[in-house]
Motif scaffolding. Structure first.
Motif, PDB file in Angstrom:
ATOM      1  N   GLU A 101      -2.950   7.789   4.315  1.00  0.00           N
ATOM      2  CA  GLU A 101      -3.404   8.874   3.437  1.00  0.00           C
ATOM      3  C   GLU A 101      -2.220   9.460   2.679  1.00  0.00           C
ATOM      4  O   GLU A 101      -1.126   9.615   3.243  1.00  0.00           O
ATOM      5  CB  GLU A 101      -4.074   9.983   4.257  1.00  0.00           C
ATOM      6  CG  GLU A 101      -5.237   9.520   5.115  1.00  0.00           C
ATOM      7  CD  GLU A 101      -5.773  10.641   5.985  1.00  0.00           C
ATOM      8  OE1 GLU A 101      -6.277  11.640   5.425  1.00  0.00           O
ATOM      9  OE2 GLU A 101      -5.680  10.523   7.225  1.00  0.00           O
ATOM     10  N   SER A 135      -5.383   9.876  -1.991  1.00  0.00           N
ATOM     11  CA  SER A 135      -6.150   8.658  -1.694  1.00  0.00           C
ATOM     12  C   SER A 135      -6.019   8.309  -0.225  1.00  0.00           C
ATOM     13  O   SER A 135      -5.015   8.630   0.424  1.00  0.00           O
ATOM     14  CB  SER A 135      -5.651   7.487  -2.543  1.00  0.00           C
ATOM     15  OG  SER A 135      -5.723   7.797  -3.920  1.00  0.00           O
ATOM     16  N   THR A 136      -7.037   7.618   0.297  1.00  0.00           N
ATOM     17  CA  THR A 136      -7.034   7.162   1.694  1.00  0.00           C
ATOM     18  C   THR A 136      -7.370   5.678   1.736  1.00  0.00           C
ATOM     19  O   THR A 136      -8.470   5.270   1.350  1.00  0.00           O
ATOM     20  CB  THR A 136      -8.059   7.942   2.535  1.00  0.00           C
ATOM     21  OG1 THR A 136      -7.759   9.339   2.496  1.00  0.00           O
ATOM     22  CG2 THR A 136      -8.036   7.462   3.976  1.00  0.00           C
ATOM     23  N   PHE A 137      -6.416   4.868   2.183  1.00  0.00           N
ATOM     24  CA  PHE A 137      -6.615   3.425   2.329  1.00  0.00           C
ATOM     25  C   PHE A 137      -6.912   3.132   3.794  1.00  0.00           C
ATOM     26  O   PHE A 137      -6.175   3.567   4.679  1.00  0.00           O
ATOM     27  CB  PHE A 137      -5.372   2.650   1.889  1.00  0.00           C
ATOM     28  CG  PHE A 137      -5.114   2.707   0.416  1.00  0.00           C
ATOM     29  CD1 PHE A 137      -5.604   1.743  -0.437  1.00  0.00           C
ATOM     30  CD2 PHE A 137      -4.366   3.748  -0.127  1.00  0.00           C
ATOM     31  CE1 PHE A 137      -5.374   1.796  -1.796  1.00  0.00           C
ATOM     32  CE2 PHE A 137      -4.116   3.813  -1.493  1.00  0.00           C
ATOM     33  CZ  PHE A 137      -4.629   2.839  -2.327  1.00  0.00           C
ATOM     34  N   ILE A 158       0.843  -1.199   0.000  1.00  0.00           N
ATOM     35  CA  ILE A 158       0.000   0.000   0.000  1.00  0.00           C
ATOM     36  C   ILE A 158       0.877   1.248   0.000  1.00  0.00           C
ATOM     37  O   ILE A 158       0.622   2.211  -0.739  1.00  0.00           O
ATOM     38  CB  ILE A 158      -0.949  -0.005   1.212  1.00  0.00           C
ATOM     39  CG1 ILE A 158      -1.902  -1.202   1.133  1.00  0.00           C
ATOM     40  CG2 ILE A 158      -1.748   1.298   1.275  1.00  0.00           C
ATOM     41  CD1 ILE A 158      -2.748  -1.396   2.382  1.00  0.00           C
ATOM     42  N   SER A 210     -10.468  -0.879   2.334  1.00  0.00           N
ATOM     43  CA  SER A 210     -11.260  -0.030   1.445  1.00  0.00           C
ATOM     44  C   SER A 210     -10.435   1.192   1.062  1.00  0.00           C
ATOM     45  O   SER A 210      -9.408   1.489   1.687  1.00  0.00           O
ATOM     46  CB  SER A 210     -12.561   0.407   2.131  1.00  0.00           C
ATOM     47  OG  SER A 210     -12.278   1.136   3.321  1.00  0.00           O
ATOM     48  N   VAL A 211     -10.876   1.904   0.037  1.00  0.00           N
ATOM     49  CA  VAL A 211     -10.142   3.086  -0.423  1.00  0.00           C
ATOM     50  C   VAL A 211     -11.125   4.171  -0.838  1.00  0.00           C
ATOM     51  O   VAL A 211     -12.176   3.895  -1.419  1.00  0.00           O
ATOM     52  CB  VAL A 211      -9.191   2.728  -1.596  1.00  0.00           C
ATOM     53  CG1 VAL A 211      -9.974   2.170  -2.774  1.00  0.00           C
ATOM     54  CG2 VAL A 211      -8.373   3.931  -2.023  1.00  0.00           C
ATOM     55  N   LYS A 212     -10.769   5.398  -0.490  1.00  0.00           N
ATOM     56  CA  LYS A 212     -11.496   6.573  -0.951  1.00  0.00           C
ATOM     57  C   LYS A 212     -10.496   7.485  -1.637  1.00  0.00           C
ATOM     58  O   LYS A 212      -9.352   7.611  -1.170  1.00  0.00           O
ATOM     59  CB  LYS A 212     -12.163   7.303   0.220  1.00  0.00           C
ATOM     60  CG  LYS A 212     -13.259   6.507   0.905  1.00  0.00           C
ATOM     61  CD  LYS A 212     -13.875   7.322   2.047  1.00  0.00           C
ATOM     62  CE  LYS A 212     -14.977   6.527   2.738  1.00  0.00           C
ATOM     63  NZ  LYS A 212     -15.572   7.295   3.872  1.00  0.00           N
ATOM     64  N   SER A 213     -10.912   8.105  -2.721  1.00  0.00           N
ATOM     65  CA  SER A 213      -9.960   8.925  -3.464  1.00  0.00           C
ATOM     66  C   SER A 213     -10.683   9.998  -4.270  1.00  0.00           C
ATOM     67  O   SER A 213     -11.810   9.801  -4.717  1.00  0.00           O
ATOM     68  CB  SER A 213      -9.115   8.039  -4.393  1.00  0.00           C
ATOM     69  OG  SER A 213      -8.146   8.811  -5.057  1.00  0.00           O
ATOM     70  N   CYS A 251       1.181   4.375  -2.689  1.00  0.00           N
ATOM     71  CA  CYS A 251       1.014   5.780  -2.310  1.00  0.00           C
ATOM     72  C   CYS A 251       2.208   6.624  -2.726  1.00  0.00           C
ATOM     73  O   CYS A 251       2.056   7.728  -3.267  1.00  0.00           O
ATOM     74  CB  CYS A 251       0.802   5.891  -0.798  1.00  0.00           C
ATOM     75  SG  CYS A 251      -0.769   5.205  -0.207  1.00  0.00           S
TER      76      CYS A 251
END
Length: 334
Positions: free
Chosen positions: A266, A323-325, A236, A314-317, A240
């Protein structure tokens, strides 16, 4: 008659006829009317027995034909009659087994398709560096090749070999995870020690890109397999760092609650597009922001490792913002 081929049926039929004959004779000797009644009752019972047996054989014949169709791959047939009795129960059980076979067969087909796709992806990933190395080896055969070019080609060949070695090692790891032959040990470890072991291999790339790293929640205790969780977090972090511009920031925070331990990573990188986001953990998937050297296997391996430990990722981007894992390691099955 098919039923007469059955030895048990023949034995019961002969025994029934003999019994009827004996009791009928006794009845006729006692009283003619009584004998007729006994004979009529025996005949009726025999007819009923034969009819019932023939019905059962007919049903069994239909089941046999049904099973033959199943062998030919026709899994959509339904033989349930929603009645009571042994035959109806047998039909229901056969139908359940048929559904299981259908699902298993469908899974095998999907696995074959997936394996074929993976083999094609692996072939492509290996073919590119191998072709490049073959070209450079041919160039190295030139005795008049300048020393600086020879050094450059040698360095590039070594880099390609390292890439192939990493790819093969990663594929073997994923294969072991898929085969469920890797035993995950549950060990309590300090979050700071786990993060430090994961960050250490990427300190130089971070320093070269001048990426600022901040860590919080280091005193929390995490229950996991330290070796494999380090591998998951490392992949990960590599992703990043790869997508973070020079001078960017990387933040790792560890949180804890009664349900799970949470590791949040992040970055302030280029982010992931909405089109790529649903497939980011798919093997060999390369998004539009991926580098040319990306294989698309690191995040997939991280997900496999985390899932094998009863966790989730999960991931938000947002494109252009980073991005945030989020990795969650559950403390009990929920």
């Amino acid at each position: 008659m098919i039923a007469l081929r059955n030895k048990e049926f023949r034995t019961v039929l002969i025994f029934t006829l003999i019994t009827i004959s004996i009791f009928s004779l006794i009845g006729f000797r006692t009283n003619k009317i009584f004998g007729i009644l006994l004979l009529a009752q025996g005949v009726l019972l025999s007819v009923y027995f034969i009819s019932l047996t023939l019905y059962r054989y007919n049903q069994i014949k239909k089941l046999s034909a049904y099973l033959k169709k199943i062998q030919q791959g026709e899994y959509s047939l339904d033989i349930r009659d929603n009645k009571e009795g042994e035959l109806s129960i047998l039909k229901s059980e056969i139908y359940k087994v048929t559904n299981m076979l259908s699902e298993y067969n469908e899974k095998l087909k999907n696995d074959k398709i997936l394996l074929s796709e993976h083999m094609a992806d692996i072939s492509h990933q290996l073919k590119t560096p191998l072709t490049s190395m073959m070209v450079m080896v041919d160039l190295l055969k030139d005795e008049n090749l300048p020393a600086d070019k020879r050094k450059q080609f040698t360095s590039q060949i070594y880099a390609q070999l390292e890439r192939i070695e990493w790819l093969v090692t990663s594929l073997l790891t994923i294969s072991k995870l898929d085969a469920d032959v890797i035993e995950m040990k549950q060990v309590r470890i300090k979050a700071g020690d786990l993060i430090q072991s994961a960050v250490e291999p990427v300190l130089i790339p971070m320093e070269l890109k001048e990426i600022d790293l901040s860590v919080s929640g280091e005193d929390n205790i995490i229950t996991c397999d330290p070796h494999w969780m380090r591998e998951a977090l490392l992949n990960i972090l590599k992703n990043c760092i790869e997508h973070t511009m020079p001078g960017g920031k990387l933040k790792i925070s560890v949180n804890d609650n009664p349900l799970y331990s949470e590791i949040v990573i992040e970055d302030t990188g280029v982010g992931i597009s909405k089109e790529d986001l649903p497939y980011i953990f798919t093997r060999f998937y390369r998004g539009k922001n991926s580098s040319s050297d990306s294989v698309g296997i690191g995040l997939a391996m991280s997900r496999s490792i985390i899932l094998r430990q009863g966790g989730d990722i999960s991931v938000k981007s947002v494109e252009g913002q980073g991005s945030t894992f989020t990795v969650k390691l559950y403390k009990s099955v929920i």
